[in-house]
Design a protein around this motif. Structure first.
Motif, PDB file in Angstrom:
ATOM      1  N   THR A 172      36.169  31.053  32.074  1.00 28.78           N
ATOM      2  CA  THR A 172      36.301  32.474  32.387  1.00 28.78           C
ATOM      3  C   THR A 172      37.773  32.804  32.562  1.00 28.78           C
ATOM      4  OG1 THR A 172      34.123  32.490  33.438  1.00 28.78           O
ATOM      5  CG2 THR A 172      35.573  34.341  33.931  1.00 28.78           C
TER       6      THR A 172
ATOM      7  N   TRP B 109      34.201  36.747  31.061  1.00 35.36           N
ATOM      8  CA  TRP B 109      33.098  36.776  32.014  1.00 35.36           C
ATOM      9  C   TRP B 109      31.895  37.538  31.458  1.00 35.36           C
ATOM     10  CZ3 TRP B 109      30.069  35.172  35.526  1.00 35.36           C
ATOM     11  CH2 TRP B 109      29.248  36.040  36.256  1.00 35.36           C
TER      12      TRP B 109
ATOM     13  N   ARG C 175      35.822  29.801  36.755  1.00 37.67           N
ATOM     14  CA  ARG C 175      36.968  30.701  36.826  1.00 37.67           C
ATOM     15  C   ARG C 175      38.260  29.981  37.218  1.00 37.67           C
ATOM     16  NH1 ARG C 175      40.229  34.463  35.097  1.00 37.67           N
ATOM     17  NH2 ARG C 175      40.977  35.952  36.641  1.00 37.67           N
TER      18      ARG C 175
END
Length: 372
Positions: free
Chosen positions: A102, A108, A174
């Motif tokens: 991400t 995302w 992330r």
């Protein structure tokens, strides 16, 4: 009492028949102990008389998982949770996380649909009796997962389903540093990641219930602290992550499933919030973070049970220091509310003989005795 009844008694602050015990071991601990005399043909839970059986939810975005290289005692692989990991082969040790998928909000939005439960009955199950971490083999189908669940039920142990919490899951795809910056710059995005993830957790649990795979408890692995404080501010956690935890807590409450949480470090500022979400037990209570289960019992009374808090440092040190800790902490288990275990997990440097002695001493202490 069966193991299941013993753990339930502890959670309900009722006197158990003997000391409830469970443990998590490093990857290389049991193989090391087998070299030191532990039978290789007996499961550790059977050998040590442990009280909990596990199943692990696959709450990943199911990114392609493949080994990239294996050299110098390390393996590097792309993980289904959305990053590349380098770790020691067949050992627990320092981990390197990188190449998180991400990279921005567009990435995302592309990943987000993968955090859903497939309606296809032939899709792989999102649960297994093998840990989701470094789960290199394919996941079973749902009927096979159901058979694995029934086998665990037959042990008469307390069955605990395990999954990451929203913070632990989000930083894997992330990145920890980026996620911390997102809390400042795009907190609504962090909340979206948390809510999307927890919707998947609830969907998997509901599917399990529909298939008569009912856990006794669910444990959220959500490391939010270090030795001195939380990793993020309690205020940020309450505003952007707590709502998704409340949803899971309500689902568990509605379905009579006990809510447990594992978090390393000093998370005292949010313990009351977690209790309001329905939390029944906290693990592991790291001694290095200044936590002591006797003091925690005085503070929270029967509002919260505990598992852990026996110092691994003392396990590795003089026997008398470990004995003193055992005799300070174990007596609180006599009226329920405590499961004996380490303050994180047991490394192979703790010898097989020392661990056996420790369990025997703790069980004798529960009965008001000592091994001498």
């Amino acid at each position: 009492m069966t193991s299941r009844e013993r753990v339930r008694a502890a959670l309900d602050f009722q006197p158990p028949d003997q000391l409830p015990c469970h443990e998590m071991f490093w990857d290389d601990t049991i193989p090391t102990w087998q070299q030191q005399g532990m039978p290789a043909d007996v499961h550790p839970s059977d050998y040590f008389g442990l009280d909990i059986a596990w199943m692990y939810l696959d709450t990943s975005p199911q990114c392609p998982q493949r080994q990239l290289r294996r050299e110098g005692g390390y393996i590097t692989y792309q993980d289904r949770y959305g990053c590349t990991i380098t770790k020691p082969v067949d050992k627990t040790g320092s981990l390197d996380f990188k190449d998180h998928v991400t990279t921005d909000r567009n990435a995302w939005e592309k990943l987000k649909p993968q955090l859903t439960l497939s309606p296809d009955p032939n899709a792989p199950a999102r649960i297994d009796d093998a840990s989701y971490f470094a789960h290199m083999d394919p996941y079973p189908d749902w009927p096979t997962a159901q058979r694995k669940y029934r086998a665990l039920r037959d042990t008469n142990r307390y069955v605990l389903f395990r999954a990451y919490g929203p913070w632990n899951a989000a930083w894997r795809h992330r990145g920890m540093e980026q996620l911390m910056m997102d809390l400042i710059e795009s907190p609504d995005w962090v909340q979206d990641m948390a809510e999307t993830y927890q919707s998947l957790v609830i969907a998997i649990l509901r599917k399990c219930l529909d298939m008569d795979m009912r856990p006794d408890g669910f444990i959220m692995f959500e490391d939010l602290g270090w030795k001195k404080s939380m990793l993020i501010s309690p205020q940020a956690w309450r505003r952007y992550l707590l709502p998704s935890v409340q949803r899971v807590g309500q689902f568990l409450r509605d379905n009579r499933i006990d809510f447990w949480t594992h978090s390393d470090g000093a998370i005292e500022p949010i313990i009351d919030d977690l209790i309001e979400c329905g939390l029944k037990l906290l693990n592991p209570l790291e001694t290095a973070a200044g936590l002591n289960v006797v003091e925690m019992r005085r503070r929270y009374g029967k509002r919260l049970a505990f598992w852990g808090n026996i110092s691994v440092t003392n396990m590795l040190g003089p026997k008398e220091a470990l004995r003193a800790e055992i005799h300070q902490k174990v007596p609180i288990a006599r009226q329920g509310g405590y499961i004996f275990g380490s303050d994180h997990s047991v490394p192979p440097q703790v010898s097989f003989e020392r661990y056996r002695w420790m369990l025997a001493e703790a069980r004798a202490c529960f009965l008001g005795k000592t091994q001498g």
